[in-house]
Design an enzyme around this catalytic site. Structure first.
Site, PDB file in Angstrom:
ATOM      1  N   ARG A 124       0.837  -1.219   0.000  1.00 10.78           N
ATOM      2  CA  ARG A 124       0.000   0.000   0.000  1.00 10.78           C
ATOM      3  C   ARG A 124       0.867   1.262   0.000  1.00 10.78           C
ATOM      4  O   ARG A 124       0.580   2.251   0.677  1.00 10.78           O
ATOM      5  CB  ARG A 124      -0.935   0.035   1.221  1.00 10.78           C
ATOM      6  CG  ARG A 124      -1.931  -1.101   1.306  1.00 10.78           C
ATOM      7  CD  ARG A 124      -2.975  -1.022   0.225  1.00 10.78           C
ATOM      8  NE  ARG A 124      -4.041  -1.998   0.405  1.00 10.78           N
ATOM      9  CZ  ARG A 124      -4.023  -3.244  -0.060  1.00 10.78           C
ATOM     10  NH1 ARG A 124      -2.973  -3.691  -0.749  1.00 10.78           N
ATOM     11  NH2 ARG A 124      -5.047  -4.058   0.124  1.00 10.78           N
ATOM     12  N   SER A 155     -10.638  -0.702   3.338  1.00  8.81           N
ATOM     13  CA  SER A 155      -9.887  -0.765   4.603  1.00  8.81           C
ATOM     14  C   SER A 155      -9.473   0.640   5.002  1.00  8.81           C
ATOM     15  O   SER A 155      -8.832   1.338   4.214  1.00  8.81           O
ATOM     16  CB  SER A 155      -8.622  -1.600   4.438  1.00  8.81           C
ATOM     17  OG  SER A 155      -8.939  -2.896   4.011  1.00  8.81           O
ATOM     18  N   GLU A 182      -4.823   3.927   5.858  1.00  9.51           N
ATOM     19  CA  GLU A 182      -4.533   3.706   4.442  1.00  9.51           C
ATOM     20  C   GLU A 182      -5.174   4.835   3.627  1.00  9.51           C
ATOM     21  O   GLU A 182      -4.661   5.250   2.596  1.00  9.51           O
ATOM     22  CB  GLU A 182      -5.136   2.355   4.013  1.00  9.51           C
ATOM     23  CG  GLU A 182      -5.005   2.109   2.528  1.00  9.51           C
ATOM     24  CD  GLU A 182      -5.797   0.908   2.022  1.00  9.51           C
ATOM     25  OE1 GLU A 182      -5.573  -0.207   2.530  1.00  9.51           O
ATOM     26  OE2 GLU A 182      -6.620   1.101   1.109  1.00  9.51           O
TER      27      GLU A 182
HETATM   28  P1  FAD Z   1      -8.768   8.617  -5.230  1.00  6.70           P
HETATM   29  O1  FAD Z   1      -9.441   8.178  -3.986  1.00  6.70           O
HETATM   30  O2  FAD Z   1      -9.485   9.571  -6.097  1.00  6.70           O
HETATM   31  O3  FAD Z   1      -7.328   9.175  -4.888  1.00  6.70           O
HETATM   32  C1  FAD Z   1      -6.464   8.494  -4.020  1.00  6.70           C
HETATM   33  C2  FAD Z   1      -5.136   9.261  -3.963  1.00  6.70           C
HETATM   34  O4  FAD Z   1      -4.471   9.188  -5.208  1.00  6.70           O
HETATM   35  C3  FAD Z   1      -5.307  10.757  -3.675  1.00  6.70           C
HETATM   36  O5  FAD Z   1      -4.210  11.188  -2.902  1.00  6.70           O
HETATM   37  C4  FAD Z   1      -5.252  11.383  -5.069  1.00  6.70           C
HETATM   38  O6  FAD Z   1      -4.790  12.736  -5.053  1.00  6.70           O
HETATM   39  C5  FAD Z   1      -4.265  10.479  -5.772  1.00  6.70           C
HETATM   40  N1  FAD Z   1      -4.517  10.349  -7.212  1.00  6.70           N
HETATM   41  C6  FAD Z   1      -5.649   9.896  -7.795  1.00  6.70           C
HETATM   42  N2  FAD Z   1      -5.488   9.829  -9.123  1.00  6.70           N
HETATM   43  C7  FAD Z   1      -4.230  10.239  -9.384  1.00  6.70           C
HETATM   44  C8  FAD Z   1      -3.461  10.388 -10.575  1.00  6.70           C
HETATM   45  N3  FAD Z   1      -3.959  10.084 -11.784  1.00  6.70           N
HETATM   46  N4  FAD Z   1      -2.189  10.847 -10.479  1.00  6.70           N
HETATM   47  C9  FAD Z   1      -1.664  11.142  -9.263  1.00  6.70           C
HETATM   48  N5  FAD Z   1      -2.334  11.038  -8.110  1.00  6.70           N
HETATM   49  C10 FAD Z   1      -3.594  10.579  -8.172  1.00  6.70           C
HETATM   50  N6  FAD Z   1      -7.531  -0.770  -2.311  1.00  6.70           N
HETATM   51  C11 FAD Z   1      -6.726  -1.849  -2.455  1.00  6.70           C
HETATM   52  O7  FAD Z   1      -5.516  -1.707  -2.660  1.00  6.70           O
HETATM   53  N7  FAD Z   1      -7.217  -3.115  -2.369  1.00  6.70           N
HETATM   54  C12 FAD Z   1      -8.516  -3.369  -2.150  1.00  6.70           C
HETATM   55  O8  FAD Z   1      -8.923  -4.517  -2.104  1.00  6.70           O
HETATM   56  C13 FAD Z   1      -9.408  -2.250  -2.017  1.00  6.70           C
HETATM   57  N8  FAD Z   1     -10.715  -2.444  -1.774  1.00  6.70           N
HETATM   58  C14 FAD Z   1     -11.554  -1.367  -1.652  1.00  6.70           C
HETATM   59  C15 FAD Z   1     -12.920  -1.608  -1.446  1.00  6.70           C
HETATM   60  C16 FAD Z   1     -13.795  -0.549  -1.336  1.00  6.70           C
HETATM   61  C17 FAD Z   1     -15.264  -0.827  -1.125  1.00  6.70           C
HETATM   62  C18 FAD Z   1     -13.319   0.784  -1.451  1.00  6.70           C
HETATM   63  C19 FAD Z   1     -14.269   1.932  -1.385  1.00  6.70           C
HETATM   64  C20 FAD Z   1     -11.963   1.020  -1.634  1.00  6.70           C
HETATM   65  C21 FAD Z   1     -11.053  -0.052  -1.741  1.00  6.70           C
HETATM   66  N9  FAD Z   1      -9.675   0.139  -1.925  1.00  6.70           N
HETATM   67  C22 FAD Z   1      -8.850  -0.943  -2.097  1.00  6.70           C
HETATM   68  C23 FAD Z   1      -9.112   1.499  -1.971  1.00  6.70           C
HETATM   69  C24 FAD Z   1      -9.206   2.172  -3.371  1.00  6.70           C
HETATM   70  O9  FAD Z   1     -10.067   1.455  -4.209  1.00  6.70           O
HETATM   71  C25 FAD Z   1      -7.842   2.273  -4.040  1.00  6.70           C
HETATM   72  O10 FAD Z   1      -6.950   2.974  -3.234  1.00  6.70           O
HETATM   73  C26 FAD Z   1      -7.915   2.969  -5.411  1.00  6.70           C
HETATM   74  O11 FAD Z   1      -6.695   2.819  -6.092  1.00  6.70           O
HETATM   75  C27 FAD Z   1      -8.251   4.452  -5.293  1.00  6.70           C
HETATM   76  O12 FAD Z   1      -8.498   4.930  -6.589  1.00  6.70           O
HETATM   77  P2  FAD Z   1      -9.274   6.284  -6.854  1.00  6.70           P
HETATM   78  O13 FAD Z   1      -9.238   6.532  -8.321  1.00  6.70           O
HETATM   79  O14 FAD Z   1     -10.623   6.222  -6.244  1.00  6.70           O
HETATM   80  O15 FAD Z   1      -8.345   7.309  -6.086  1.00  6.70           O
HETATM   81  N1  EPU Z   2     -10.934 -10.356  10.491  1.00  9.02           N
HETATM   82  C1  EPU Z   2     -11.532 -10.406  11.728  1.00  9.02           C
HETATM   83  N2  EPU Z   2     -12.480  -9.469  12.018  1.00  9.02           N
HETATM   84  C2  EPU Z   2     -12.855  -8.510  11.141  1.00  9.02           C
HETATM   85  C3  EPU Z   2     -12.225  -8.451   9.879  1.00  9.02           C
HETATM   86  C4  EPU Z   2     -11.259  -9.393   9.578  1.00  9.02           C
HETATM   87  O1  EPU Z   2     -11.216 -11.250  12.545  1.00  9.02           O
HETATM   88  O2  EPU Z   2     -13.733  -7.735  11.479  1.00  9.02           O
HETATM   89  C5  EPU Z   2      -9.953 -11.400  10.142  1.00  9.02           C
HETATM   90  C6  EPU Z   2     -10.517 -12.310   9.039  1.00  9.02           C
HETATM   91  O3  EPU Z   2     -11.282 -13.343   9.582  1.00  9.02           O
HETATM   92  C7  EPU Z   2      -9.259 -12.816   8.364  1.00  9.02           C
HETATM   93  C8  EPU Z   2      -8.273 -11.664   8.538  1.00  9.02           C
HETATM   94  O4  EPU Z   2      -8.807 -10.819   9.557  1.00  9.02           O
HETATM   95  O5  EPU Z   2      -8.766 -13.948   9.010  1.00  9.02           O
HETATM   96  C9  EPU Z   2      -8.070 -10.866   7.251  1.00  9.02           C
HETATM   97  O6  EPU Z   2      -9.333 -10.378   6.814  1.00  9.02           O
HETATM   98  P1  EPU Z   2      -9.692 -10.214   5.242  1.00  9.02           P
HETATM   99  O7  EPU Z   2      -9.354 -11.462   4.511  1.00  9.02           O
HETATM  100  O8  EPU Z   2     -11.085  -9.704   5.159  1.00  9.02           O
HETATM  101  O9  EPU Z   2      -8.671  -9.156   4.728  1.00  9.02           O
HETATM  102  P2  EPU Z   2      -8.108  -7.804   5.370  1.00  9.02           P
HETATM  103  O10 EPU Z   2      -6.726  -8.057   5.853  1.00  9.02           O
HETATM  104  O11 EPU Z   2      -9.071  -7.223   6.319  1.00  9.02           O
HETATM  105  C10 EPU Z   2      -6.940  -7.017   3.177  1.00  9.02           C
HETATM  106  C11 EPU Z   2      -6.820  -5.732   2.427  1.00  9.02           C
HETATM  107  C12 EPU Z   2      -8.033  -5.540   1.539  1.00  9.02           C
HETATM  108  C13 EPU Z   2      -8.093  -6.684   0.538  1.00  9.02           C
HETATM  109  C14 EPU Z   2      -8.184  -7.999   1.300  1.00  9.02           C
HETATM  110  C15 EPU Z   2      -8.071  -9.200   0.383  1.00  9.02           C
HETATM  111  C16 EPU Z   2      -5.457  -4.209   3.705  1.00  9.02           C
HETATM  112  C17 EPU Z   2      -5.429  -3.039   4.610  1.00  9.02           C
HETATM  113  N3  EPU Z   2      -6.666  -4.624   3.340  1.00  9.02           N
HETATM  114  O12 EPU Z   2      -8.054  -6.886   4.059  1.00  9.02           O
HETATM  115  O13 EPU Z   2      -7.869  -4.322   0.824  1.00  9.02           O
HETATM  116  O14 EPU Z   2      -9.189  -6.549  -0.332  1.00  9.02           O
HETATM  117  O15 EPU Z   2      -7.111  -8.100   2.251  1.00  9.02           O
HETATM  118  O16 EPU Z   2      -6.783  -9.302  -0.117  1.00  9.02           O
HETATM  119  O17 EPU Z   2      -4.411  -4.730   3.331  1.00  9.02           O
HETATM  120  C18 EPU Z   2      -8.256  -1.969   0.945  1.00  9.02           C
HETATM  121  O18 EPU Z   2      -7.035  -1.833   0.902  1.00  9.02           O
HETATM  122  O19 EPU Z   2      -9.049  -1.006   0.988  1.00  9.02           O
HETATM  123  C19 EPU Z   2      -8.822  -3.317   0.959  1.00  9.02           C
HETATM  124  C20 EPU Z   2     -10.133  -3.570   1.061  1.00  9.02           C
END
Ligand code: FAD
Ligand code: EPU
Length: 337
Positions: free
Chosen positions: A162, A237, A333
């Site tokens: 991240r 997250s 994050e």
């Molecule tokens: P924004 O939120 O619009 O911007 C994020 C940052 O990047 C800001 O600082 C912005 O200024 C900068 N930025 C945006 N675009 C550019 C650009 N073109 N050039 C330079 N800077 C820029 N993330 C994960 O890694 N794994 C996950 O599994 C994951 N699951 C998610 C689930 C949900 C339901 C949600 C809501 C979010 C999740 N995220 C996850 C976080 C998010 O999706 C990512 O961080 C994504 O890359 C953000 O993209 P965005 O276009 O919305 O960026």
């Molecule tokens: N867990 C709990 N309680 C909770 C949530 C999770 O006990 O309330 C336990 C789960 O049971 C599991 C472990 O924690 O054993 C990990 O949980 P999960 O698999 O849901 O993944 P996470 O670590 O919570 C990370 C990323 C996610 C990504 C998933 C799958 C980060 C900060 N988050 O979540 O990314 O989608 O793994 O790879 O690394 C994001 O970055 O926004 C994001 C959603």
């Protein structure tokens, strides 16, 4: 290009927080970016899909520039892989679906991550065992001071968990216009090491999964765990999973045998922050308009009408209780704006 004054950002951040900016513009091309920036006098904020930002203010006297640069094109196709050039404003999941449709493997584990392709390198998005850096070739970005276009290799980006150079030394200095990823033509090479994915295959009796099967499994898992921002505001997250020294993990494990941790390549252990937060009693808790999601304690939510500062205050309380109970510091994050 249309400039909007006193623009409401509520539909432009997945927390659904009501905030206004003095000027908003969506750019469609590099020429648009140069034209806007050469005339702009306001402080600038770069916006993608708004899925990883928390707006703390109710008004920003700033120019919000939304990246709308589109296009997906195969630029090199060899045995070593297929290099695809993608506009920074393309929606990430739409690109993933395009890759699956074209039988190109490598990004299927990252299905349904919200946001744009241009923001994906900022925090090196990742899910279910794969990170952007695993398929990353290079990117083009505009230097916001000089308006020159610069190319960044994987090494230049300094990707980490991240993390990238764009969250550190080069924060706010470049707008990512294009990302180039190297995908696999041989779609039989899959990453199904993540337990949850295997469980879905066993349940569905899938013996020889395809990239589409992996994508469908990831989509199903995500939909069962994570709230849909269109229904409940959230940014995924809220905190990163912290890495602690192995020795500290061993001590904690004696006291809390169920603690969840995964050994790192280094001498550390990455601890599940969701578990830590749940153990502190926060899961499902509601405070005013905001709260902690009932199925995933790592996700803070806005039930509607919540303010950025309310979410920040809740996050601080969570940080304090996790620090007191486990001696572990949680780092957000989400990007505070
Ligand atoms: P924004 O939120 O619009 O911007 C994020 C940052 O990047 C800001 O600082 C912005 O200024 C900068 N930025 C945006 N675009 C550019 C650009 N073109 N050039 C330079 N800077 C820029 N993330 C994960 O890694 N794994 C996950 O599994 C994951 N699951 C998610 C689930 C949900 C339901 C949600 C809501 C979010 C999740 N995220 C996850 C976080 C998010 O999706 C990512 O961080 C994504 O890359 C953000 O993209 P965005 O276009 O919305 O960026
Ligand atoms: N867990 C709990 N309680 C909770 C949530 C999770 O006990 O309330 C336990 C789960 O049971 C599991 C472990 O924690 O054993 C990990 O949980 P999960 O698999 O849901 O993944 P996470 O670590 O919570 C990370 C990323 C996610 C990504 C998933 C799958 C980060 C900060 N988050 O979540 O990314 O989608 O793994 O790879 O690394 C994001 O970055 O926004 C994001 C959603």
């Amino acid at each position: 290009m249309q400039f909007h004054k006193n623009f409401n950002l509520k539909n432009y951040n997945t927390f659904g927080i009501e905030a206004h900016c003095s000027t908003f513009v969506e750019v469609q091309s590099i020429e648009d970016v140069c034209q806007v920036l050469s005339q702009n006098t306001l402080p600038l904020f770069l916006l993608g899909g708004g899925s990883n930002v928390l707006f703390l203010n109710e008004f920003y006297d700033m120019l919000f520039l939304k990246n709308g640069i589109k296009g997906i094109e195969i630029i090199q196709d060899t045995e070593g892989g297929t290099i695809v050039e993608i506009g920074g404003g393309v929606v990430w999941h739409e690109f993933v679906l395009w890759a699956i449709e074209n039988n190109l493997g490598g990004v299927e584990n990252m299905s349904l991550i919200p946001g744009t392709v241009g923001a994906a390198p900022i925090q090196n998005i990742g899910a279910y065992g794969v990170e952007l850096k695993d398929v990353f070739e290079k990117l083009d970005a505009i230097n916001l001071q000089t308006l020159d276009i610069q190319t960044f290799t994987k090494e230049d980006c300094q990707f980490g968990y991240r993390d990238s150079v764009f969250k550190n030394e080069l924060k706010g200095q470049f707008l990512i216009t294009k990302v180039y990823l190297r995908l696999r033509k041989n779609s039989s090479k899959l990453n199904t090491s993540y337990g949850d994915i295997l469980k879905v295959f066993i349940e569905k009796k899938i013996e020889q999964p395809t990239i589409r099967d992996v994508s469908n499994a990831v989509i199903a898992i995500r939909q069962s765990k994570l709230p849909d921002p269109l229904v409940i505001g959230n940014a995924g997250s809220f905190f990163k999973n912290p890495t602690i020294p192995k020795a500290q993990f061993e001590v904690l494990k004696e006291k809390h045998p169920n603690i969840i941790g995964y050994p790192n390549n280094t001498d550390g252990v990455k601890v599940a922050a969701g578990w830590l937060i749940e153990q502190c009693g926060w899961k499902g808790k509601k405070q005013g308009h905001v709260g902690v999601h009932e199925r995933q304690a790592l996700v803070l939510v806005n039930y509607g009408g919540g303010k950025g500062l309310e979410i920040k205050a809740l996050a601080q309380k969570i940080q304090t209780s996790v620090l007191e109970k486990f001696g572990i510091e949680l780092t957000p994050e989400v990007n505070f704006v």
